[in-house]
Enzyme design. Structure first.
Site, PDB file in Angstrom:
ATOM      1  N   ASP A   1       7.653  -4.640  13.737  1.00 57.33           N
ATOM      2  CA  ASP A   1       7.108  -5.537  12.566  1.00 57.33           C
ATOM      3  C   ASP A   1       7.562  -6.601  12.374  1.00 57.33           C
ATOM      4  O   ASP A   1       7.935  -7.128  11.023  1.00 57.33           O
ATOM      5  CB  ASP A   1       6.691  -4.525  11.708  1.00 57.33           C
ATOM      6  CG  ASP A   1       5.793  -4.864  11.426  1.00 57.33           C
ATOM      7  OD1 ASP A   1       4.832  -5.000  11.275  1.00 57.33           O
ATOM      8  OD2 ASP A   1       5.766  -4.444   9.693  1.00 57.33           O
TER       9      ASP A   1
ATOM     10  N   SER B   1       0.734  -1.193  -0.047  1.00 54.30           N
ATOM     11  CA  SER B   1       0.087   0.373   0.010  1.00 54.30           C
ATOM     12  C   SER B   1       1.167   1.362  -0.121  1.00 54.30           C
ATOM     13  O   SER B   1       0.139   1.958  -0.318  1.00 54.30           O
ATOM     14  CB  SER B   1      -0.733  -0.152   1.358  1.00 54.30           C
ATOM     15  OG  SER B   1      -0.212  -0.211   2.246  1.00 54.30           O
TER      16      SER B   1
END
Length: 553
Positions: free
Chosen positions: A287, A134
């Protein structure tokens, strides 16, 4: 008018998708969506999804809503202190994969950022992307010296799209905060603000490159973790050029097993890497899901990890780092009193919290873990349960600690996937104790002092004069302390007002006594009904001074 129409159409689209996945309870959470309940009757297949678990339905809805909502769901999955476990687990499965934008556009962005043609920088640039997400997409390339690299390019016009969708999320969060009964627990406005900070940070490739460089420096020469090299001359705000690495996805355990990788050793290394990042370096990859980790299996008996995607990297304040490390050690040693005291000392719970009550709550959470088989114990889950219990004591926890707990859950999950019999505590406890011993030993303290000596030496010539001036001022009673705190300045002002009021009262008393004496002694030169005018005047002045002092009080 145009913006209002667009916003309404966007809200209508969201309502339709939520209804399709049987999430109409969310439609009723705010007053705005209540008039849109008719959407449910017009959406085909809404009831067919009702049998699926709620977490899965929410994940599918976010995927259909688009990339920004997928990213929002990923960030939301880190807030396991706020979400039910089943929802958080499903949201963590969201894959940030979108249709790539044309490679020619990527080429134009690179040339604009570098100020020269792509052919001058790369001997080869592939306009077909390796991956597309994205925020950015990745293209393979080759430098003129033959080194293989990847070029990460931020999507064109992404800021405009992000701002539009985030403004809509803020609007929805405001409605939820106003009308939803559960808003006080979930804090929708704060979640959207946290997402906004993360998402716009990820647009800066130089920031991500700096994160990668720091982690690479911390693990230089490590057998546990490899971080690809950043090529800084070709890295700008909208593009990043990094060494291309080859490896096996960590989630492909079947292939790792076929290659003969020692999965037990690899699982142990993952736990060690986490503790080294957090407690040794105070800089951790926040992450660490399977999509961002690969395995270098070129030496199967000495396989190591390769880290990718450094958009979200976190650190703790010195105080939080100290209290977290002490909490971990206390939990390893089943010292629940110490855990409770640390929560109070850290300011995570109010200072007036009853330590015995908090100790009992911590013991209730921690003790069952020591009766379970070691391969079933999860320290990440224990942390999560502790946060949930501490909420009853008005726990005030920082987002970085939530990210730490989420990262620990990810690492433990990967380790258990590789080696189901993994004894997490058996690996974590000695690693943490070793790190803390190295940080707190006398040689480290001496080295820290040695690092500060040059600064002290530059200040040393001023010291004798400062000491002389200090002693001279103190000897002559001229020593003063500068007040910089607003509270202390206010206190001094109050003291001065009180002092002036006291002087006024004493003066009024003296003047009143003088007036009474003059009146009693009938001292002239003027009299009214046999009373001294001067004496009466002084007594009246004293009365006025008393009234003025009383008003100041």
């Amino acid at each position: 008018m145009i913006n209002a129409t667009r916003q309404f159409l966007s809200l209508l689209r969201i309502s339709t998708i939520l209804a399709r996945y049987g999430l109409d309870d969310l439609l009723h959470a705010t007053h705005l969506y209540r008039p849109m309940r008719w959407v449910l009757a017009l959406v085909p297949g809404a009831r067919s999804n009702a049998s699926k678990p709620r977490g899965e339905r929410l994940r599918l809805a976010l995927q259909e809503l688009g990339p920004v909502y997928v990213k929002f769901g990923q960030i939301l999955s880190t807030r396991r202190d706020l979400l039910p476990r089943d929802v958080a687990d499903e949201l963590s499965l969201l894959q940030d994969r979108v249709t790539p934008f044309p490679g020619e556009q990527a080429r134009d962005i690179i040339e604009k950022a570098l100020g020269r043609p792509v052919d001058e920088v790369f001997s080869h640039f592939d306009i077909e992307p390796l991956a597309s997400a994205s925020i950015a997409q990745v293209h393979p390339a080759t430098l003129h010296d033959g080194r293989e690299v990847v070029v990460k390019v931020v999507r064109p016009d992404i800021e405009h799209d992000l701002r539009r969708d985030i403004d809509l999320l803020k609007y929805i969060a405001g409605l939820a905060d106003r009308y939803w009964d559960g808003a006080k627990r979930v804090h929708p406005r704060e979640i959207v603000a946290e997402f906004e900070a993360f998402i716009f940070d990820e647009l800066d490739m130089q920031r991500e490159a700096a994160n990668a460089s720091n982690l690479r420096r911390n693990f230089a020469g490590s057998d546990d973790l490899y971080v690809p090299e950043v090529h800084w001359p070709y890295t700008k705000r909208r593009i990043m050029v990094m060494e291309r690495v080859e490896g096996v996805p960590v989630g492909d355990t079947e292939r790792l097993r076929d290659l003969g990788v020692d999965l037990k050793q690899l699982a142990h290394r993952g736990i060690r890497v986490f503790y080294q990042q957090v407690f040794r370096d105070n800089l951790f990859h926040a992450d660490m899901h399977p999509g961002n980790i690969m395995v270098d299996a070129s030496d199967p008996q000495n396989a190591s990890y390769i880290a990718l995607d450094f958009g979200i990297v976190a650190s703790l304040s010195p105080d939080d780092l100290y209290y977290i490390s002490e909490n971990f050690i206390a939990l390893f040693n089943q010292d629940y009193r110490r855990v409770a005291q640390l929560h109070i000392d850290a300011g995570w719970v109010p200072a007036d919290t009853r330590i015995d009550a908090l100790e009992s709550a911590v013991r209730t959470v921690g003790e069952p873990n020591f009766t379970r088989p070691l391969n079933e114990v999860s320290f990440g889950e224990l942390m999560m349960k502790l946060f949930q219990v501490a909420r009853r004591f008005d726990l005030d926890i920082q987002p970085q600690l939530i990210m730490l707990q989420k990262t620990l859950l990810n690492i433990e999950g990967i380790g258990r996937e590789l080696y189901p019999e993994l004894d997490i505590w058996g690996v974590a406890k000695p690693e943490l104790e070793r790190i803390m011993l190295e940080k707190n030993n006398p040689l480290t303290a001496i080295r820290d002092i040695g690092d500060k000596i040059p600064k002290w030496l530059t200040q040393f010539p001023e010291m004798p004069g400062m000491v002389h001036d200090y002693l001279k001022a103190a000897n002559h009673g001229k020593f003063t302390t500068r007040i910089t705190s607003d509270d202390l300045a206010s206190l001094r002002a109050e003291h001065e007002i009180s002092h002036r009021r006291t002087l006024s009262v004493l003066s009024a008393g003296a003047i009143g006594i003088a007036g009474a004496l003059l009146t009693g002694l009938e001292t002239g030169p003027w009299f009214i009904n046999g009373l001294s005018v001067l004496g009466l005047g002084l007594m009246g002045l004293a009365g006025l001074m008393f009234l003025r002092a009383a008003r100041r009080g």
